[in-house]
Every structure is written in C-alpha cells, then in structure tokens.
Design an enzyme around this catalytic site. Structure first.
Site, short mmCIF file in Angstrom:
data_model
loop_
_atom_site.label_atom_id
_atom_site.label_comp_id
_atom_site.label_asym_id
_atom_site.label_seq_id
_atom_site.Cartn_x
_atom_site.Cartn_y
_atom_site.Cartn_z
N SER A 83 41.84 -60.40 -31.72
CA SER A 83 40.59 -60.40 -32.51
C SER A 83 40.69 -61.12 -33.84
CB SER A 83 40.15 -58.95 -32.77
OG SER A 83 41.14 -58.25 -33.51
N GLY A 129 43.05 -64.18 -36.48
CA GLY A 129 44.12 -65.13 -36.71
C GLY A 129 44.49 -65.93 -35.48
N TYR A 130 45.81 -66.07 -35.27
CA TYR A 130 46.29 -66.86 -34.15
C TYR A 130 46.02 -66.21 -32.81
CZ TYR A 130 48.41 -70.37 -37.11
OH TYR A 130 48.60 -71.38 -38.00
N GLU A 179 40.17 -52.34 -33.49
CA GLU A 179 39.12 -52.56 -34.48
C GLU A 179 38.29 -51.31 -34.71
OE1 GLU A 179 39.05 -55.17 -36.27
OE2 GLU A 179 40.37 -56.49 -35.12
N LYS A 181 61.10 -61.24 -37.49
CA LYS A 181 60.87 -62.46 -36.72
C LYS A 181 62.15 -62.89 -35.99
CE LYS A 181 56.58 -62.97 -37.88
NZ LYS A 181 55.51 -62.71 -36.87
N TYR A 185 59.54 -64.08 -47.32
CA TYR A 185 59.13 -64.10 -45.92
C TYR A 185 60.33 -64.27 -44.97
CZ TYR A 185 56.17 -64.59 -41.88
OH TYR A 185 55.58 -64.37 -40.65
N ASP A 244 45.23 -48.85 -29.41
CA ASP A 244 46.57 -49.03 -29.95
C ASP A 244 47.45 -49.75 -28.94
OD1 ASP A 244 49.03 -48.88 -31.15
OD2 ASP A 244 49.17 -46.68 -31.11
N ALA A 245 47.76 -51.02 -29.22
CA ALA A 245 48.58 -51.81 -28.30
C ALA A 245 50.00 -51.28 -28.20
CB ALA A 245 48.60 -53.27 -28.74
N VAL A 276 50.80 -59.64 -32.55
CA VAL A 276 50.52 -58.36 -33.20
C VAL A 276 51.09 -58.34 -34.61
CG1 VAL A 276 50.89 -55.87 -33.12
CG2 VAL A 276 50.49 -57.13 -31.00
#
Length: 425
Positions: free
Chosen positions: A75, A77-78, A100, A273, A264, A136-137, A165
C-alpha cells in the site's frame, strides 16, 4: 448506524444521537513535521492513477490469466510501486497484503487505505483478479489466509512473492514476544544534518544527534526488519505445497549514500538489511533445490516515502539528490517496472557480486555522489533553497497523503468513508 442524505452530503448517524460522522468534507493538510493527520482520498486515487500512467506499457500484449503473485506491504512506497508495476508490466493476479486503518469519526483513513482502493479499481479495469487483504503480515493467521486463497482461488500455485515490509514492531506468532525496531548508529553517537519544515512550509537545516544502539537494540531491529518473517512466509507456503516450479521471490532493500551510512547502512537498520540479504542466500539455495526457483534482494534507489522521512538526514539527502539529478531521478514505479522485467525474464537478470539486483546505480555513481557531497557540506538554512529541490521534496511529502497532487481541487468536499476493496470468495 443509519445513513441519511443532507444537502448533497452523506451524513452517518450513530446510535448516539449526539454523534454524526460527516463522510464528505473539504480536507486540508494538517501535520506534525512529516506526519500528516488526515489523508485525501481523491488525491491518493490520483497518485495511483499517475503511477499507472508513468509505468511503461509492456512490449507486447499480455495474454492469459497472468502469473500469480503475492505482494506483502502493497500500500505504500516501493511495495505500492511493485503492485502497480506488476499489474501493468507483468499482468499479475493474486494477493496484496497491507496493514491500514479505516476512517473514523475524527480522522480519515490512512493514505494506504485509499491507495489500496484506487489500486483495486485499476486491477479490476485491467481485468486482473487481485485480492487485497488488510491485516498483520507478521501473523500466522494472515499467512494461513493467504495460503487458503492461493489454494482455492488461484490454482494452488504461487509464481512470485515480493516482500516489502517496513514496520516499527513485530510480534512473533509462536512466542508472543514483541520486538521494536530502532534507528540508531552502532558504536557511537551520530551527529548529522537534517531537513525540516515549519508550519508555514519554510525549510530549516538542523543538526541532530542520535545516541548509539544499546542493549539488544540491534537484535530487536533485526527481528523486525531482517529476513526472519520473509523466511516464515516461504516456510508456510512451501509447507502447503504452493510454490510453483521456478518460483521467484524478491525482498526490497536499500543501501544509500556514504553521507547517510552511519545512521542507515552501518546502523541498526543496516544490520537488519544485512540479515535480509543473508536470508536471500539461504532461501536461494533452498528454492533452487526444491522448485528450481530463486530468492534475491532488490536494492532500490532513494525516494520520498513515509518510512524514509523518519530517518535523520534522509530528507536532506533526497532533496539534494533531486537538486543534482532533476528529472533524471528515477521514481519507484520505473524502478519496479525494471524489477518485474528481470524477474519475469523480459530482460536478463543482472546481479552484483553479492547476488543482489541493483536498481540504484543511477544514484550512486561517483560523479553524482561527489556533487551531492559538496552540496551537503554547503547546506544551511540560508543556502538550502539554492542547493536542493525543495518545492519537489515538499510536494512529494504531501503527495504521500494525497495532497499537492496536480489536477485535484482541494476546495471541494470529498467522501472519506471509502470501503476496503471487497472480493467474492
């Protein structure tokens, strides 16, 4: 709760006669920093329509039902770009998952709610069977619901899974432990420039200091933003026998500039990441053996998203980057169109030495980074207007919530109680 008409407006009357819900009203952008209190449904709809138009059409007519895809985090951004580009560029059908909030008496729905409704309309118009689930994924309940749908509605085979996510916390479905992610440097405090706007929209360049990670901050952040949940999705779907031959999965990631790496890529999020990328290697070996499939991470370029604006320094960096590149800054929809081309074999799969798809090379060339670094050093409140594309950046932040969208009349009252896209089981 009843609904009555009044002078061309829709007024919802609750069981308590003292409370009414105005479903149509003129909306103005009220915000605290980069966080907006309301979203504009028509503006959000237009944002999605503009993305659809900006996505290149496929080189040939798409025929047949199209591959079955699952987009987790669809829903914003990327993840939103992956959904829209997948529909247009690859003709996907399948399932899109996001989390959402619905409209209430005091607030509109979240922007992602309205963007999802708009995406569902586009999918329907394009003749693509795409089911949108809200929940909730991280939960096993959602995983089971998705698996049931794949089995019952989509022939029992999944071709692609896009994992996108970004969340502040995650509750482990087996242990019940809740983990919270943090944005902190590792080893020592980090002091960096950042960009803020006051209530009148005037820019200010400030220096902010973020204390270093402490205790289990790294482990907590990795538990939320690393690859553990991505792997659980694969485990669940594979356990149900739902992965098609040649199944491909991609997790969306970011590396970014040396200017922001302390907070980051070399910070707590960077550790997450790195875990995501290590998970890709593990999954790739496994999928190659079981279904002749693959798993990769896709490293995307900078963009203004609801997640990125929360990271110190990223707003300033992105504004400066746009000031350097102008229209050559590649928007998410074009990046994700390129990703789908590689995943589907329309163009050759191009991996770096770490096995990652790199969609950020336009951003990280030595020439571009050198100019951005010069502007970063020179950036102050007095000089920032000459160094960064502030009009673009400020508008991009507002467009995250459906404001400042060309072609939308914000003086007109609009319906806010847009329903979540329904589907026939």
């Amino acid at each position: 709760m009843g609904v009555v008409g009044q002078a061309g407006r829709c007024v919802c009357v609750s069981a308590d006669p003292r409370i009414t819900i105005m479903s149509e009203r003129a909306l103005v952008p009220r915000h605290r920093g980069f966080l907006f209190l309301d979203s504009h449904p028509v503006g959000c709809q237009q944002v999605v329509a503009d993305m659809w138009q900006a996505c290149p059409a496929p080189d040939s007519v798409l025929e047949g039902d199209g591959p079955v895809a699952l987009v987790i985090g669809s829903s914003a951004g990327y993840g939103l770009a992956a959904t829209v580009a997948g529909l247009k560029r690859a003709g996907i059908r399948g399932i899109a998952v996001s989390f959402e909030k619905a409209p209430t008496m005091r607030r509109t729905a979240t922007a992602g709610w309205y963007r999802t409704a708009a995406t569902a309309e586009i999918a329907s118009t394009a003749g693509r069977d795409l089911v949108f689930l809200n929940g909730d994924a991280f939960s096993d309940t959602m995983k089971s619901q998705v698996a049931d749908l794949i089995e019952q509605r989509f022939g029992g085979r999944l071709d692609y899974l896009i994992y996108s996510v970004a969340a502040p916390r995650r509750t482990h479905p087996e242990t019940g432990t809740t983990y919270a992610s943090v944005l902190k440097p590792i080893g020592q405090a980090n002091r960096t420039k950042t960009l803020v706007f006051d209530d009148q929209g005037d820019p200010e360049v400030r220096e902010v200091e973020t204390g270093p990670a402490e205790g289990d901050d790294i482990e907590q952040t990795v538990a939320v933003m690393g690859g553990a949940d991505w792997e659980r999705w694969i485990d669940h779907l594979d356990g149900r026998g739902l992965l098609a031959d040649g199944f491909t999965t991609a997790a969306l990631s970011y590396i970014g500039s040396p200017l922001t790496e302390a907070i980051y890529r070399r910070g707590t999020i960077g550790e997450a990441k790195a875990h995501l990328e290590a998970t890709a290697h593990t999954l790739n070996e496994r999928l190659d053996k079981t279904v002749g499939g693959r798993a990769v991470t896709s490293v995307n370029g900078a963009a203004v998203t609801q997640s990125s604006t929360a990271i110190p320094g990223i707003a300033l960096y992105t504004g400066l980057l746009r000031g350097v590149l102008g229209e050559n800054l590649v928007p998410p929809i074009r990046q994700l169109a390129a990703l789908w081309d590689q995943l589907t074999g329309t163009t050759p799969l191009s991996l770096d030495d770490e096995g990652r798809i790199r969609l950020d090379t336009w951003e990280l060339t030595d020439d571009v980074q050198a100019v951005v670094a010069e502007r970063w050093e020179a950036a102050t409140t007095a000089t920032i207007a000459d160094l960064a594309d502030l009009d673009w950046f400020h508008a991009e932040v507002q467009r995250l919530y459906g404001f400042s969208v060309p072609g939308v009349d914000y003086s007109v009252a609009v319906a806010t109680d847009i329903p979540w896209p329904d589907y026939t089981p």
